[in-house]
Design an enzyme around this catalytic site. Structure first.
Site, PDB file in Angstrom:
ATOM      1  N   ASP A   1       0.821  -1.226   0.000  1.00  0.00           N
ATOM      2  CA  ASP A   1       0.000   0.000   0.000  1.00  0.00           C
ATOM      3  C   ASP A   1       0.852   1.272   0.000  1.00  0.00           C
ATOM      4  O   ASP A   1       0.317   2.372   0.136  1.00  0.00           O
ATOM      5  CB  ASP A   1      -0.916   0.022   1.228  1.00  0.00           C
ATOM      6  CG  ASP A   1      -2.248  -0.701   0.988  1.00  0.00           C
ATOM      7  OD1 ASP A   1      -2.661  -0.812  -0.177  1.00  0.00           O
ATOM      8  OD2 ASP A   1      -2.865  -1.137   1.979  1.00  0.00           O
TER       9      ASP A   1
ATOM     10  N   ARG B   1       0.704  -1.940   7.457  1.00  0.00           N
ATOM     11  CA  ARG B   1       1.205  -0.687   6.879  1.00  0.00           C
ATOM     12  C   ARG B   1       2.188   0.052   7.797  1.00  0.00           C
ATOM     13  O   ARG B   1       2.701   1.117   7.427  1.00  0.00           O
ATOM     14  CB  ARG B   1       0.032   0.244   6.509  1.00  0.00           C
ATOM     15  CG  ARG B   1      -0.917  -0.333   5.458  1.00  0.00           C
ATOM     16  CD  ARG B   1      -1.839   0.739   4.865  1.00  0.00           C
ATOM     17  NE  ARG B   1      -1.100   1.729   4.082  1.00  0.00           N
ATOM     18  CZ  ARG B   1      -1.637   2.834   3.565  1.00  0.00           C
ATOM     19  NH1 ARG B   1      -2.911   3.092   3.751  1.00  0.00           N
ATOM     20  NH2 ARG B   1      -0.897   3.688   2.869  1.00  0.00           N
TER      21      ARG B   1
ATOM     22  N   ARG C   1     -10.021   5.121  10.919  1.00  0.00           N
ATOM     23  CA  ARG C   1      -8.577   4.951  10.994  1.00  0.00           C
ATOM     24  C   ARG C   1      -7.936   5.823  12.082  1.00  0.00           C
ATOM     25  O   ARG C   1      -7.383   5.312  13.045  1.00  0.00           O
ATOM     26  CB  ARG C   1      -7.945   5.281   9.635  1.00  0.00           C
ATOM     27  CG  ARG C   1      -8.421   4.378   8.498  1.00  0.00           C
ATOM     28  CD  ARG C   1      -7.909   2.971   8.683  1.00  0.00           C
ATOM     29  NE  ARG C   1      -8.332   2.073   7.622  1.00  0.00           N
ATOM     30  CZ  ARG C   1      -7.678   1.888   6.484  1.00  0.00           C
ATOM     31  NH1 ARG C   1      -6.569   2.557   6.238  1.00  0.00           N
ATOM     32  NH2 ARG C   1      -8.130   1.039   5.589  1.00  0.00           N
TER      33      ARG C   1
ATOM     34  N   HIS D   1     -11.501   7.203   4.956  1.00  0.00           N
ATOM     35  CA  HIS D   1     -10.525   8.270   5.189  1.00  0.00           C
ATOM     36  C   HIS D   1     -11.199   9.594   4.811  1.00  0.00           C
ATOM     37  O   HIS D   1     -11.979   9.640   3.843  1.00  0.00           O
ATOM     38  CB  HIS D   1      -9.316   8.123   4.248  1.00  0.00           C
ATOM     39  CG  HIS D   1      -8.167   7.322   4.776  1.00  0.00           C
ATOM     40  ND1 HIS D   1      -7.328   6.613   3.937  1.00  0.00           N
ATOM     41  CD2 HIS D   1      -7.684   7.142   6.035  1.00  0.00           C
ATOM     42  CE1 HIS D   1      -6.392   6.018   4.664  1.00  0.00           C
ATOM     43  NE2 HIS D   1      -6.582   6.321   5.930  1.00  0.00           N
TER      44      HIS D   1
ATOM     45  N   CYS E   1      -4.926   9.916  -2.675  1.00  0.00           N
ATOM     46  CA  CYS E   1      -4.211   8.934  -1.849  1.00  0.00           C
ATOM     47  C   CYS E   1      -2.766   8.762  -2.325  1.00  0.00           C
ATOM     48  O   CYS E   1      -1.884   8.457  -1.545  1.00  0.00           O
ATOM     49  CB  CYS E   1      -4.894   7.570  -1.936  1.00  0.00           C
ATOM     50  SG  CYS E   1      -6.588   7.544  -1.405  1.00  0.00           S
TER      51      CYS E   1
HETATM   52  N1  ARG Z   1      -5.328   0.122   0.937  1.00  0.00           N
HETATM   53  C1  ARG Z   1      -5.096   1.374   1.594  1.00  0.00           C
HETATM   54  C2  ARG Z   1      -5.700   1.344   2.976  1.00  0.00           C
HETATM   55  O1  ARG Z   1      -6.776   0.836   3.109  1.00  0.00           O
HETATM   56  C3  ARG Z   1      -5.643   2.495   0.784  1.00  0.00           C
HETATM   57  C4  ARG Z   1      -5.290   3.852   1.332  1.00  0.00           C
HETATM   58  C5  ARG Z   1      -5.905   4.935   0.540  1.00  0.00           C
HETATM   59  N2  ARG Z   1      -5.358   6.174   0.861  1.00  0.00           N
HETATM   60  C6  ARG Z   1      -6.053   7.292   1.113  1.00  0.00           C
HETATM   61  N3  ARG Z   1      -5.406   8.393   1.311  1.00  0.00           N
HETATM   62  N4  ARG Z   1      -7.343   7.270   1.237  1.00  0.00           N
HETATM   63  O2  ARG Z   1      -5.119   1.812   3.931  1.00  0.00           O
END
Ligand code: ARG
Length: 276
Positions: free
Chosen positions: A71, A96, A146, A175, A269
């Site tokens: 990612d 991550r 998140r 997000h 992103c």
């Molecule tokens: N697969 C990543 C996650 O779920 C995607 C992140 C997308 N980034 C963003 N800035 N929205 O963390």
């Protein structure tokens, strides 16, 4: 406002090529591990996005991709900087976590930044947006999926800017940058239903002239845009959103990022803004 009145400002961005991009775990509703991604196509599309930004006159720094961090292409999540201070990221999911280390090394190598390591979980520009021209400079911050709300207070202490907490309520828009975008230094666009009723009231009070998007725009990742104040970079699927920003006086520029959508992300992103 006419296009001529929407003035661009030169930006500095940080991107990371999707050389090791895969969908091998699912941490948001867009990710499906049964569906193979085409990393070569992802790199091609990423290159086109980078070229679009440099052709518009912006400076793009590139972060070296690391194997095992699929990612990492979503570089916006790695930190959040305002006026030379960098508030580091701390990822929600262990898969991550090491991306934050790579971003921290980038700022250390660059030298001119004041980097502050976070105590609380936060996913950088994924959940933080900065509006330098609104109310003397304010930060909008998302929580619910998140970023820990405690990180909002921490960011305010680190950055010395008011941080406005907004609650995200729809898992598809996990997000802040999937639900809201800065169109320039003081104007935003957002999808109201991605936020709690109280947060919708807060947004309506702060930004009575905001450009409102609908669910279709949000699902096409039309809010996951990058704007320089005049040119608004959106993915090709977000054609309706492109028309809305054009009607508001901006110039939409579409890029195809079909592969990155499989990881649950799009233009914004993949592009961190650096604010020295
Ligand atoms: N697969 C990543 C996650 O779920 C995607 C992140 C997308 N980034 C963003 N800035 N929205 O963390």
């Amino acid at each position: 406002m006419s296009h001529a009145e929407r003035l661009p400002r030169n930006r500095t961005y940080l991107m990371c090529p999707p050389e090791h991009f895969t969908v091998e775990y699912a941490i948001n509703p867009w990710m499906n591990t049964e569906f193979a991604v085409d990393a070569a196509l992802a790199v091609q599309q990423w290159e086109a996005l980078r070229a679009t930004l440099t052709d518009l006159g912006h400076e793009v720094h590139v972060l070296d991709p690391r194997p095992g961090l699929p990612d990492m292409v979503y570089s916006a999540n790695g930190a959040f900087s305002v006026d030379g201070t960098v508030y580091g990221a701390r990822f929600r999911f262990p898969q991550r976590a090491d991306e934050a280390v790579a971003h921290r090394a980038f700022y250390a190598d660059a030298g001119r930044w004041r980097f502050v390591a976070p105590e609380h979980v936060n996913e950088g520009e994924g959940d933080f947006a900065y509006l330098p021209g609104a109310y003397g400079g304010i930060v909008l911050a998302g929580y619910g999926f998140r970023t820990d709300p405690a990180a909002h207070a921490e960011a305010q202490e680190v950055l010395g800017r008011p941080v406005v907490s907004l609650k995200l309520v729809d898992p598809a828009f996990y997000h802040l940058d999937t639900a809201l975008a800065a169109l320039d230094d003081r104007h935003v666009t957002y999808y109201p239903d991605a936020f709690s009723p109280a947060s919708q009231r807060v947004l309506a009070q702060l930004f009575p002239d905001a450009l409102l998007a609908d669910r279709e725009d949000a699902e096409a990742f039309g809010l996951n845009l990058v704007s320089d104040g005049r040119h608004v970079i959106l993915n090709t699927e977000a054609s309706a959103m492109g028309r809305k920003v054009r009607d508001a006086g901006y110039l939409p520029v579409h890029v195809n990022l079909s592969e990155l959508k499989r990881g649950g992300g799009s233009v914004k992103c993949a592009v961190a803004e650096l604010r020295p």
